[in-house]
Write a protein that holds these residues in place. Structure first.
Motif, PDB file in Angstrom:
ATOM      1  N   PHE A  12      36.280   9.742  35.101  1.00 15.86           N
ATOM      2  CA  PHE A  12      35.578  10.044  36.344  1.00 15.86           C
ATOM      3  C   PHE A  12      36.362  11.169  37.009  1.00 15.86           C
ATOM      4  O   PHE A  12      37.536  11.003  37.350  1.00 15.86           O
ATOM      5  CB  PHE A  12      35.543   8.820  37.254  1.00 15.86           C
ATOM      6  CG  PHE A  12      34.681   7.690  36.760  1.00 15.86           C
ATOM      7  CD1 PHE A  12      33.449   7.445  37.341  1.00 15.86           C
ATOM      8  CD2 PHE A  12      35.108   6.855  35.725  1.00 15.86           C
ATOM      9  CE1 PHE A  12      32.654   6.394  36.912  1.00 15.86           C
ATOM     10  CE2 PHE A  12      34.316   5.809  35.281  1.00 15.86           C
ATOM     11  CZ  PHE A  12      33.083   5.578  35.877  1.00 15.86           C
ATOM     12  N   THR A  13      35.715  12.308  37.210  1.00 16.22           N
ATOM     13  CA  THR A  13      36.432  13.535  37.552  1.00 16.22           C
ATOM     14  C   THR A  13      35.941  14.151  38.854  1.00 16.22           C
ATOM     15  O   THR A  13      34.732  14.223  39.097  1.00 16.22           O
ATOM     16  CB  THR A  13      36.277  14.559  36.416  1.00 16.22           C
ATOM     17  OG1 THR A  13      36.775  13.991  35.201  1.00 16.22           O
ATOM     18  CG2 THR A  13      37.043  15.838  36.717  1.00 16.22           C
ATOM     19  N   GLU A  14      36.893  14.614  39.634  1.00 15.69           N
ATOM     20  CA  GLU A  14      36.619  15.373  40.855  1.00 15.69           C
ATOM     21  C   GLU A  14      37.043  16.821  40.639  1.00 15.69           C
ATOM     22  O   GLU A  14      38.116  17.084  40.080  1.00 15.69           O
ATOM     23  CB  GLU A  14      37.404  14.785  42.030  1.00 15.69           C
ATOM     24  CG  GLU A  14      37.297  15.578  43.320  1.00 15.69           C
ATOM     25  CD  GLU A  14      38.304  15.147  44.366  1.00 15.69           C
ATOM     26  OE1 GLU A  14      38.198  15.636  45.514  1.00 15.69           O
ATOM     27  OE2 GLU A  14      39.207  14.331  44.045  1.00 15.69           O
ATOM     28  N   THR A  55      24.551  11.493  44.276  1.00 13.15           N
ATOM     29  CA  THR A  55      25.575  10.948  45.170  1.00 13.15           C
ATOM     30  C   THR A  55      24.938  10.235  46.356  1.00 13.15           C
ATOM     31  O   THR A  55      25.389   9.160  46.765  1.00 13.15           O
ATOM     32  CB  THR A  55      26.503  12.074  45.647  1.00 13.15           C
ATOM     33  OG1 THR A  55      27.134  12.672  44.504  1.00 13.15           O
ATOM     34  CG2 THR A  55      27.579  11.545  46.584  1.00 13.15           C
ATOM     35  N   SER A  61      29.995   3.062  46.514  1.00 14.07           N
ATOM     36  CA  SER A  61      30.882   4.216  46.302  1.00 14.07           C
ATOM     37  C   SER A  61      32.052   4.079  47.255  1.00 14.07           C
ATOM     38  O   SER A  61      31.965   4.445  48.425  1.00 14.07           O
ATOM     39  CB  SER A  61      30.114   5.517  46.562  1.00 14.07           C
ATOM     40  OG  SER A  61      30.883   6.650  46.259  1.00 14.07           O
ATOM     41  N   LEU A  65      36.888   6.655  43.666  1.00 12.08           N
ATOM     42  CA  LEU A  65      35.705   7.016  42.886  1.00 12.08           C
ATOM     43  C   LEU A  65      34.601   7.631  43.730  1.00 12.08           C
ATOM     44  O   LEU A  65      33.669   8.240  43.196  1.00 12.08           O
ATOM     45  CB  LEU A  65      35.163   5.797  42.137  1.00 12.08           C
ATOM     46  CG  LEU A  65      36.073   5.226  41.043  1.00 12.08           C
ATOM     47  CD1 LEU A  65      35.370   4.105  40.298  1.00 12.08           C
ATOM     48  CD2 LEU A  65      36.490   6.319  40.066  1.00 12.08           C
ATOM     49  N   THR A  68      33.815  11.309  42.966  1.00 15.12           N
ATOM     50  CA  THR A  68      33.418  11.683  41.611  1.00 15.12           C
ATOM     51  C   THR A  68      32.319  12.734  41.599  1.00 15.12           C
ATOM     52  O   THR A  68      31.280  12.571  42.240  1.00 15.12           O
ATOM     53  CB  THR A  68      32.942  10.445  40.833  1.00 15.12           C
ATOM     54  OG1 THR A  68      34.003   9.489  40.758  1.00 15.12           O
ATOM     55  CG2 THR A  68      32.491  10.815  39.433  1.00 15.12           C
ATOM     56  N   HIS A  69      32.551  13.800  40.836  1.00 19.88           N
ATOM     57  CA  HIS A  69      31.511  14.807  40.566  1.00 19.88           C
ATOM     58  C   HIS A  69      30.947  14.672  39.150  1.00 19.88           C
ATOM     59  O   HIS A  69      29.764  14.908  38.931  1.00 19.88           O
ATOM     60  CB  HIS A  69      32.087  16.222  40.708  1.00 19.88           C
ATOM     61  CG  HIS A  69      32.442  16.602  42.101  1.00 19.88           C
ATOM     62  ND1 HIS A  69      33.742  16.915  42.484  1.00 19.88           N
ATOM     63  CD2 HIS A  69      31.686  16.736  43.216  1.00 19.88           C
ATOM     64  CE1 HIS A  69      33.759  17.225  43.767  1.00 19.88           C
ATOM     65  NE2 HIS A  69      32.543  17.115  44.240  1.00 19.88           N
ATOM     66  N   LEU A  71      31.235  12.691  35.055  1.00 16.81           N
ATOM     67  CA  LEU A  71      31.650  11.577  34.210  1.00 16.81           C
ATOM     68  C   LEU A  71      31.611  12.030  32.759  1.00 16.81           C
ATOM     69  O   LEU A  71      30.628  12.621  32.303  1.00 16.81           O
ATOM     70  CB  LEU A  71      30.716  10.384  34.389  1.00 16.81           C
ATOM     71  CG  LEU A  71      30.937   9.198  33.443  1.00 16.81           C
ATOM     72  CD1 LEU A  71      32.300   8.556  33.683  1.00 16.81           C
ATOM     73  CD2 LEU A  71      29.832   8.164  33.600  1.00 16.81           C
ATOM     74  N   LEU A 107      39.987  10.665  38.504  1.00 21.27           N
ATOM     75  CA  LEU A 107      40.017   9.561  39.464  1.00 21.27           C
ATOM     76  C   LEU A 107      40.145   8.206  38.773  1.00 21.27           C
ATOM     77  O   LEU A 107      40.725   7.275  39.315  1.00 21.27           O
ATOM     78  CB  LEU A 107      38.745   9.601  40.319  1.00 21.27           C
ATOM     79  CG  LEU A 107      38.477  10.941  41.003  1.00 21.27           C
ATOM     80  CD1 LEU A 107      37.104  10.932  41.662  1.00 21.27           C
ATOM     81  CD2 LEU A 107      39.566  11.256  42.027  1.00 21.27           C
ATOM     82  N   SER A 109      40.587   7.205  34.489  1.00 23.36           N
ATOM     83  CA  SER A 109      40.583   7.751  33.137  1.00 23.36           C
ATOM     84  C   SER A 109      41.303   6.798  32.208  1.00 23.36           C
ATOM     85  O   SER A 109      42.386   6.314  32.535  1.00 23.36           O
ATOM     86  CB  SER A 109      41.280   9.121  33.124  1.00 23.36           C
ATOM     87  OG  SER A 109      41.269   9.693  31.847  1.00 23.36           O
TER      88      SER A 109
END
Length: 217
Positions: A12-14, A55, A61, A65, A68-69, A71, A107, A109
């Motif tokens: 989960f990545t920002e 979103t 949410s 997390l 998150t932008h 996945l 966020l 991994s």
């Protein structure tokens, strides 16, 4: 449980710089992800985006997390430990030569054990094949409590669903996911309604295609 997949590796990545979404997508699609498939044991990889509309429609949410932008999910088969070790070492090697995106933050991994699979009867394919079927996106739930897969695949837009459980089995690697569970629903229609009372995260993502990266511009 049948099927060759043992592990789902989630990220989960920002994106930490709003101007870097396009460069991140270009790097991941054309450089980073292709480098993973020659690794023994990696059988699938896909990325999804939480667009502004996705979103806004999350049922849950909270915590880190919420930022998150994107996945990413890799499915891994035996030999799991060797696959994870090569996956980790290869990522470090690429970073050392400047082939790792600098404006991203993981966020959540790490590896999660596959614990369940289900397919909607209407899609015909068996549950093990659902991830490889074309889809419009996924609905993802992060929760410490199990989610009923049979209820999820009864929703009209859900082609199938898999469940994953966190693990501390791979303590020789820098990932610890025990205490969390992840459920992924592969969609070919509307997202399901879920009870997200205890969920840390519950929301939809859209499948990412080549060059279609202007969601945040």
């Amino acid at each position: 449980m049948n099927g060759k997949v043992r592990i789902g590796f989630f990220s989960f990545t920002e994106i930490t710089d709003p101007a870097e979404h396009r460069s991140y997508n270009e790097w991941h699609m054309y450089d980073h992800m292709p480098e993973q498939f020659p690794i023994a044991g990696i059988v699938y990889g896909q990325r999804w985006v939480s667009t502004p509309a996705c979103t806004a429609s999350r049922a849950a949410s909270s915590g880190p997390l919420a930022a998150t932008h994107y996945l990413t999910l890799y499915l891994m088969s035996d030999p799991v430990r060797a696959t994870l070790r090569e996956f980790y070492e290869h990522g470090r090697a690429l970073a050392k030569v400047g082939r790792f995106h600098q404006h991203r933050r993981a966020l959540l991994s790490g590896p999660f054990l596959v614990t369940g699979m289900a397919a909607a009867p209407r899609v015909l394919v068996r549950a093990e094949a659902v991830p490889y079927r074309p889809h419009s996106g996924v609905y993802v739930i992060v929760d410490s409590k199990p989610v009923a897969l049979d209820e999820l695949v009864a929703a009209p837009g859900v082609a199938g669903a898999w469940s994953f459980a966190g693990t501390d089995e791979y303590t020789d690697l820098p990932w610890a996911t025990k205490g969390r569970g992840v459920t992924v629903c592969w969609l070919d229609g509307d997202a399901p309604a879920v009870d997200a009372t205890t969920a840390e995260f519950a929301g939809p993502f859209e499948t990412i295609g080549p060059h279609d990266w202007n969601w945040f511009e």
